[in-house]
Design an enzyme around this catalytic site. Sequence first.
Site, PDB file in Angstrom:
ATOM      1  CG  ASP A 158      -1.839   1.116   1.366  1.00  0.00           C
ATOM      2  OD1 ASP A 158      -2.711   1.211   0.487  1.00  0.00           O
ATOM      3  OD2 ASP A 158      -1.731   1.921   2.321  1.00  0.00           O
ATOM      4  CD  GLU A 168      -2.242   2.654  -3.432  1.00  0.00           C
ATOM      5  OE1 GLU A 168      -3.290   3.288  -3.625  1.00  0.00           O
ATOM      6  OE2 GLU A 168      -1.732   2.527  -2.296  1.00  0.00           O
TER       7      GLU A 168
END
Length: 516
Positions: free
Chosen positions: A226, A263
């Site tokens: 993330d 990401e």
Amino acid sequence: MRKISACFLLIVFAFSCSKESQKITKWPYGVNYEVFIRSYADSNGDGIGDFNGLTAKLDYLKELGVGGIWLMPIMPSPTYHKYDVVDYKAVDPEYGSQEDFQKLVEEAHKRDIRILVDLIVNHTGSDHPWFKNAIESKESTYRDYYVWANKDSIREQISKKSASLDSDNITQWHPVNGDTLSEHYYGFFYGGMPDLNLDNQKVRQEFVEIGKYWLGEMKVDGFRLDAAKHIFPTDRANDNHAFWKWFRDEMQKIKPDVYLVGEVWSKAEDVAPYLKGLPALFNFDMGYAITSVVRAGKDTIGLISKYKQINDYYTKSTNEFIDATFLKNHDQNRILSELGTDLNKARVAAGILFTLPGTPYVYYGEEIGMIGMKPDEYIREPFIWDYDAKDKRQTSWEAPKHSNDDTVIPLSKQKDDPASLYNFYKRFIQYRNSSKSLSYGSIDTAPINIREIVSFIRSKDGDNRLVLHNVSDVEVTIKLPAALADYKVIEFDSFNSASVNNSEVRLPAYATVVLK
Ligand SMILES: [Ca+2]
């Protein structure tokens, strides 16, 4: 009698053998599936999806052709989405026990499905014991796990001034308990998510241990990382790239074939340098481009040239990467909503996704046509298994605003309808899984200049396929140029209604065909 049954068995065996051998795609190629556990399948009747619920639905995912599952965060956290972790070496009891999770991994592996866990390295939740300890005093053992500044030194940058693609927040320095006179801590996303200090070797070592827990003890296959571009502030991009190289090296020591997908929600040129550390990165630019072309009903941007341009940025960084393509994820409006709830547009968008190189990611519910618009809770609504919650695994943790059994045909009904979106997905994924050129091949533009058509060639070891997508709402007939005259046989036809005669391909509205 015995002879007949033996013969019958032989037929069944031969059939299953040939079906099995049709799948040539090896993970991490093939199709992955993003799941929000809370909304997926419930096993204990509390309305909240959980590990045992997902385990019970693994056969469904196997049948769909999925090769890997990305689980949104499953570690203990006070919020419904769990992106603010308070314990990195445990599972949230809301989703089940550690044993339930291990059972999920084991059952997935039995079905040749890999499991990826969302790992949030950038920040913890403000309820994490490290942070609670850190705010107690400047002398705390954990003080240096976070990033601190004297208020006067950051006066100019208390506000970020502008939002970014992945955050609306404009306040990045936060006082502790409203004490604006003392040191402030850095929190890119908001005060409830204090950024970790990854310059601190102790913090890095914590993540090595966390890696051992998940890859070693829990036997997961990899991580979705993330907020990978926020490890250090924007002006330290090189340090961010180097951090992920370090991280990859450490994880490979634990599990040599670990899969990492990151990401980095940025333009391709800024994404590319991260590939050396994270060999798979979500291709946001391509997701936007596919949406825009399908929405317009014509390819005014040159979709495949765009793809190649992105790829050029990537290959300048490294040749060792696998693109992670997708239409939408849990942070974006659902694809069908972005396409005006037109199921045919959703079909052709999925068709483009499944014919591009890399690992395509399906966001749960896309395959049954779920809709959803922000705020976030309403792009993460309960999966619809059957009418009137007849499926005992149906989740009900929130009242859906967009997707319910009036607006979306439940899976149970779609399964029986060969023309359903679900069966479209299933047939397309199975075709991709059986195709060497689609799974592993290179991509090139095709000399067809019709705005309604997205066309390209996929090639692997001399196995060439011509892919044609009609993104418009009218039938299009294409006269293939001499260079493409060898493509005469339809190998895949999304609506089973296209035709090819004397180098003329007739393509119904929104159809995809693959020619060999
Ligand atoms: Ca439950």
